[in-house]
Design a protein around this motif. Structure first.
Motif, PDB file in Angstrom:
ATOM      1  N   LEU A 191     -14.999 -15.670 -15.818  1.00  0.00           N
ATOM      2  CA  LEU A 191     -13.800 -15.922 -14.908  1.00  0.00           C
ATOM      3  C   LEU A 191     -13.384 -14.542 -14.539  1.00  0.00           C
ATOM      4  CD1 LEU A 191     -11.860 -18.458 -16.877  1.00  0.00           C
ATOM      5  CD2 LEU A 191     -12.820 -18.773 -14.703  1.00  0.00           C
ATOM      6  N   LYS A 192     -13.384 -13.709 -15.130  1.00  0.00           N
ATOM      7  CA  LYS A 192     -12.875 -12.070 -14.986  1.00  0.00           C
ATOM      8  C   LYS A 192     -14.059 -11.505 -13.957  1.00  0.00           C
ATOM      9  CE  LYS A 192     -11.130 -10.614 -19.433  1.00  0.00           C
ATOM     10  NZ  LYS A 192     -11.126  -9.653 -20.505  1.00  0.00           N
ATOM     11  N   GLU A 193     -15.284 -11.814 -14.025  1.00  0.00           N
ATOM     12  CA  GLU A 193     -16.169 -11.364 -12.780  1.00  0.00           C
ATOM     13  C   GLU A 193     -15.940 -12.064 -11.466  1.00  0.00           C
ATOM     14  OE1 GLU A 193     -19.975 -11.118 -14.601  1.00  0.00           O
ATOM     15  OE2 GLU A 193     -19.651  -9.203 -15.346  1.00  0.00           O
ATOM     16  N   SER A 194     -15.533 -13.414 -11.646  1.00  0.00           N
ATOM     17  CA  SER A 194     -15.404 -14.477 -10.590  1.00  0.00           C
ATOM     18  C   SER A 194     -14.140 -13.635  -9.708  1.00  0.00           C
ATOM     19  CB  SER A 194     -14.963 -15.655 -10.888  1.00  0.00           C
ATOM     20  OG  SER A 194     -14.668 -16.380  -9.717  1.00  0.00           O
ATOM     21  N   ALA A 195     -13.177 -13.383 -10.279  1.00  0.00           N
ATOM     22  CA  ALA A 195     -11.851 -12.780  -9.677  1.00  0.00           C
ATOM     23  C   ALA A 195     -12.143 -11.493  -9.139  1.00  0.00           C
ATOM     24  CB  ALA A 195     -10.902 -12.497 -10.773  1.00  0.00           C
ATOM     25  N   MET A 196     -13.071 -10.493  -9.778  1.00  0.00           N
ATOM     26  CA  MET A 196     -13.517  -9.362  -9.187  1.00  0.00           C
ATOM     27  C   MET A 196     -14.350  -9.643  -7.819  1.00  0.00           C
ATOM     28  SD  MET A 196     -14.613  -7.111 -12.569  1.00  0.00           S
ATOM     29  CE  MET A 196     -13.560  -6.753 -13.710  1.00  0.00           C
ATOM     30  N   SER A 197     -15.284 -10.440  -7.928  1.00  0.00           N
ATOM     31  CA  SER A 197     -16.048 -10.809  -6.880  1.00  0.00           C
ATOM     32  C   SER A 197     -14.991 -11.148  -5.471  1.00  0.00           C
ATOM     33  CB  SER A 197     -16.907 -11.931  -7.066  1.00  0.00           C
ATOM     34  OG  SER A 197     -17.948 -11.581  -8.092  1.00  0.00           O
ATOM     35  N   LYS A 198     -14.030 -12.059  -5.831  1.00  0.00           N
ATOM     36  CA  LYS A 198     -13.045 -12.265  -4.791  1.00  0.00           C
ATOM     37  C   LYS A 198     -12.324 -11.302  -4.266  1.00  0.00           C
ATOM     38  CE  LYS A 198     -12.283 -17.046  -6.722  1.00  0.00           C
ATOM     39  NZ  LYS A 198     -11.317 -18.006  -7.143  1.00  0.00           N
ATOM     40  N   ALA A 199     -12.092 -10.254  -5.182  1.00  0.00           N
ATOM     41  CA  ALA A 199     -11.273  -8.995  -4.700  1.00  0.00           C
ATOM     42  C   ALA A 199     -12.308  -8.347  -3.727  1.00  0.00           C
ATOM     43  CB  ALA A 199     -10.894  -8.265  -5.837  1.00  0.00           C
ATOM     44  N   ILE A 200     -13.562  -8.141  -4.122  1.00  0.00           N
ATOM     45  CA  ILE A 200     -14.555  -7.296  -3.377  1.00  0.00           C
ATOM     46  C   ILE A 200     -14.609  -8.137  -1.748  1.00  0.00           C
ATOM     47  CG2 ILE A 200     -16.890  -6.665  -2.959  1.00  0.00           C
ATOM     48  CD1 ILE A 200     -16.836  -6.358  -6.051  1.00  0.00           C
ATOM     49  N   LEU A 201     -14.815  -9.418  -1.901  1.00  0.00           N
ATOM     50  CA  LEU A 201     -14.687 -10.091  -0.569  1.00  0.00           C
ATOM     51  C   LEU A 201     -13.717  -9.956   0.270  1.00  0.00           C
ATOM     52  CD1 LEU A 201     -16.572 -13.266  -1.859  1.00  0.00           C
ATOM     53  CD2 LEU A 201     -17.674 -11.795  -0.514  1.00  0.00           C
ATOM     54  N   ALA A 202     -12.400  -9.754  -0.463  1.00  0.00           N
ATOM     55  CA  ALA A 202     -10.997  -9.628   0.287  1.00  0.00           C
ATOM     56  C   ALA A 202     -10.817  -8.172   0.850  1.00  0.00           C
ATOM     57  CB  ALA A 202      -9.957 -10.022  -0.784  1.00  0.00           C
ATOM     58  N   GLY A 203     -11.879  -7.153   0.476  1.00  0.00           N
ATOM     59  CA  GLY A 203     -11.850  -6.017   1.112  1.00  0.00           C
ATOM     60  C   GLY A 203     -11.328  -4.951   0.058  1.00  0.00           C
ATOM     61  N   THR A 204     -11.027  -5.377  -1.272  1.00  0.00           N
ATOM     62  CA  THR A 204     -10.631  -4.103  -2.091  1.00  0.00           C
ATOM     63  C   THR A 204     -11.936  -3.312  -2.245  1.00  0.00           C
ATOM     64  OG1 THR A 204      -9.330  -5.697  -3.315  1.00  0.00           O
ATOM     65  CG2 THR A 204      -9.908  -3.560  -4.426  1.00  0.00           C
ATOM     66  N   GLY A 207     -15.158   0.598  -5.840  1.00  0.00           N
ATOM     67  CA  GLY A 207     -14.876   1.648  -6.835  1.00  0.00           C
ATOM     68  C   GLY A 207     -13.636   1.272  -7.409  1.00  0.00           C
ATOM     69  N   GLN A 208     -12.614   0.846  -6.941  1.00  0.00           N
ATOM     70  CA  GLN A 208     -11.237   0.172  -7.502  1.00  0.00           C
ATOM     71  C   GLN A 208     -11.536  -1.162  -8.474  1.00  0.00           C
ATOM     72  OE1 GLN A 208      -8.003   0.035  -4.735  1.00  0.00           O
ATOM     73  NE2 GLN A 208      -6.865  -1.404  -5.973  1.00  0.00           N
ATOM     74  N   VAL A 209     -12.318  -2.062  -7.776  1.00  0.00           N
ATOM     75  CA  VAL A 209     -12.708  -3.161  -8.561  1.00  0.00           C
ATOM     76  C   VAL A 209     -13.298  -3.023  -9.966  1.00  0.00           C
ATOM     77  CG1 VAL A 209     -13.761  -5.381  -8.678  1.00  0.00           C
ATOM     78  CG2 VAL A 209     -12.407  -4.492  -6.733  1.00  0.00           C
ATOM     79  N   MET A 210     -14.435  -1.996  -9.776  1.00  0.00           N
ATOM     80  CA  MET A 210     -15.148  -1.668 -11.071  1.00  0.00           C
ATOM     81  C   MET A 210     -14.784  -0.388 -11.618  1.00  0.00           C
ATOM     82  SD  MET A 210     -18.902  -2.835  -9.567  1.00  0.00           S
ATOM     83  CE  MET A 210     -19.565  -3.057 -11.242  1.00  0.00           C
ATOM     84  N   GLY A 211     -13.511  -0.259 -11.949  1.00  0.00           N
ATOM     85  CA  GLY A 211     -12.857   0.896 -12.304  1.00  0.00           C
ATOM     86  C   GLY A 211     -12.642   0.674 -13.923  1.00  0.00           C
ATOM     87  N   GLY A 212     -11.792   1.374 -14.537  1.00  0.00           N
ATOM     88  CA  GLY A 212     -11.479   1.261 -15.883  1.00  0.00           C
ATOM     89  C   GLY A 212     -11.572  -0.091 -16.711  1.00  0.00           C
ATOM     90  N   ASN A 213     -11.015  -1.016 -15.870  1.00  0.00           N
ATOM     91  CA  ASN A 213     -10.860  -2.789 -16.376  1.00  0.00           C
ATOM     92  C   ASN A 213     -12.044  -2.917 -16.544  1.00  0.00           C
ATOM     93  OD1 ASN A 213      -8.105  -2.339 -16.466  1.00  0.00           O
ATOM     94  ND2 ASN A 213      -7.873  -3.445 -14.385  1.00  0.00           N
ATOM     95  N   TYR A 214     -13.131  -2.750 -15.616  1.00  0.00           N
ATOM     96  CA  TYR A 214     -14.501  -3.354 -15.728  1.00  0.00           C
ATOM     97  C   TYR A 214     -15.085  -2.443 -16.829  1.00  0.00           C
ATOM     98  CZ  TYR A 214     -19.387  -4.738 -14.599  1.00  0.00           C
ATOM     99  OH  TYR A 214     -20.494  -5.310 -14.771  1.00  0.00           O
ATOM    100  N   GLU A 215     -15.199  -1.299 -16.940  1.00  0.00           N
ATOM    101  CA  GLU A 215     -15.775  -0.455 -17.969  1.00  0.00           C
ATOM    102  C   GLU A 215     -15.547  -0.908 -19.275  1.00  0.00           C
ATOM    103  OE1 GLU A 215     -18.526   1.315 -17.553  1.00  0.00           O
ATOM    104  OE2 GLU A 215     -18.430   1.078 -15.393  1.00  0.00           O
ATOM    105  N   HIS A 216     -14.113  -1.262 -19.432  1.00  0.00           N
ATOM    106  CA  HIS A 216     -13.868  -1.457 -20.982  1.00  0.00           C
ATOM    107  C   HIS A 216     -13.562  -3.065 -20.978  1.00  0.00           C
ATOM    108  CE1 HIS A 216     -13.148   2.795 -21.651  1.00  0.00           C
ATOM    109  NE2 HIS A 216     -12.388   2.717 -20.377  1.00  0.00           N
ATOM    110  N   MET A 217     -14.004  -3.860 -20.094  1.00  0.00           N
ATOM    111  CA  MET A 217     -13.919  -5.291 -20.297  1.00  0.00           C
ATOM    112  C   MET A 217     -14.331  -5.965 -21.294  1.00  0.00           C
ATOM    113  SD  MET A 217     -14.967  -8.314 -17.260  1.00  0.00           S
ATOM    114  CE  MET A 217     -16.897  -7.891 -17.702  1.00  0.00           C
ATOM    115  N   LEU A 218     -15.538  -5.370 -22.067  1.00  0.00           N
ATOM    116  CA  LEU A 218     -15.801  -5.932 -23.299  1.00  0.00           C
ATOM    117  C   LEU A 218     -15.422  -5.746 -24.599  1.00  0.00           C
ATOM    118  CD1 LEU A 218     -19.948  -5.940 -22.742  1.00  0.00           C
ATOM    119  CD2 LEU A 218     -17.912  -7.829 -21.983  1.00  0.00           C
ATOM    120  N   LYS A 219     -14.233  -4.723 -24.414  1.00  0.00           N
ATOM    121  CA  LYS A 219     -13.448  -4.061 -25.602  1.00  0.00           C
ATOM    122  C   LYS A 219     -12.149  -5.075 -25.589  1.00  0.00           C
ATOM    123  CE  LYS A 219     -15.444   0.415 -25.272  1.00  0.00           C
ATOM    124  NZ  LYS A 219     -15.433   1.854 -25.087  1.00  0.00           N
TER     125      LYS A 219
END
Length: 220
Positions: A191-204, A207-219
């Motif tokens: 679900l989290k990665e799906s939201a990230m994909s939608k953000a990328i497709l929307a133009g975000t 680097g912003q999408v795959m920032g600190g939130n992504y790097e620490h997602m498993l924590k």
């Protein structure tokens, strides 16, 4: 009539990378690489029916070819998991077994060892994942030591009834006692990665999408 396993149905909707991330988050073993898909197409999921092969004399009783007991016990929610780590080059699975499993509706086979007759499995569109390929028969070389006994696949111990997921990235084994929390965790990751994909497709910016939130997602 046996009801479909709801956990298997959920597992079929996930890919191995999402489930691998879930196992990382939960600090659980189960990921095996180096067992590529040799035949069939697409992801498979099911519960393990295990087959242990080795050298020496077979168990006492009527003579049966390896794998037949597992096939006769299996159905669409099952994956046959074979250990053939004897060091002898000999097929741990073959063409007639693939046909028999296909007729039973078995989801596929995972073998830590060589398999033979892979062209037949390809013709049957039957999924086989294996450590290697060979033309050498098992006859006179290896025998079945047991069905639904614990087996070693790479560095993972697999018991009958454990859950199995396999795709082009990996093969994953999940203990039956852990399946619910692994599925819950993997589904949340998807679900989290799906939201990230939608953000990328929307133009975000990525680097912003795959920032600190992504790097620490498993924590989290």
């Amino acid at each position: 009539m046996t009801q479909p396993d709801s956990y298997v149905q959920r597992l079929r909707r996930l890919d191995c990378c999402a489930v691998s991330d879930a196992l990382d988050k939960l600090q659980l073993p189960g990921v095996v690489t180096g067992l590529p898909q040799r035949s069939g197409a697409g992801r498979i999921a099911g519960r393990a029916i295990t087959v242990k092969l080795g050298t020496g004399a077979p168990p006492a009783g009527p003579v049966r070819h390896l794998g037949c007991t597992a096939i006769e016990a299996a159905g669409p929610d099952h994956i046959i998991v074979v250990e053939q780590r004897s060091g002898v080059e000999a097929g741990s699975w073959g063409g007639l077994l693939s046909l028999g499993a296909k007729v039973r509706g078995v989801a596929g086979v995972v073998a830590d060892g060589p398999v033979r007759d892979i062209d037949e499995a390809i013709a049957f569109d039957f999924p086989v994942f294996s450590r290697g390929l060979t033309s050498f028969t098992a006859r006179g070389r290896v025998v079945e030591k047991g069905t639904n006994v614990p087996v070693e696949i790479a560095d993972v111990t697999v018991a009958g009834g454990d859950y199995v997921l396999a795709d082009r990235s990996a093969v994953i084994f999940i203990a039956a006692s852990d399946i619910e929390r692994v599925l819950d965790t993997a589904e949340a990751i998807v679900l989290k990665e799906s939201a990230m994909s939608k953000a990328i497709l929307a133009g975000t910016p990525i680097g912003q999408v795959m920032g600190g939130n992504y790097e620490h997602m498993l924590k989290d």
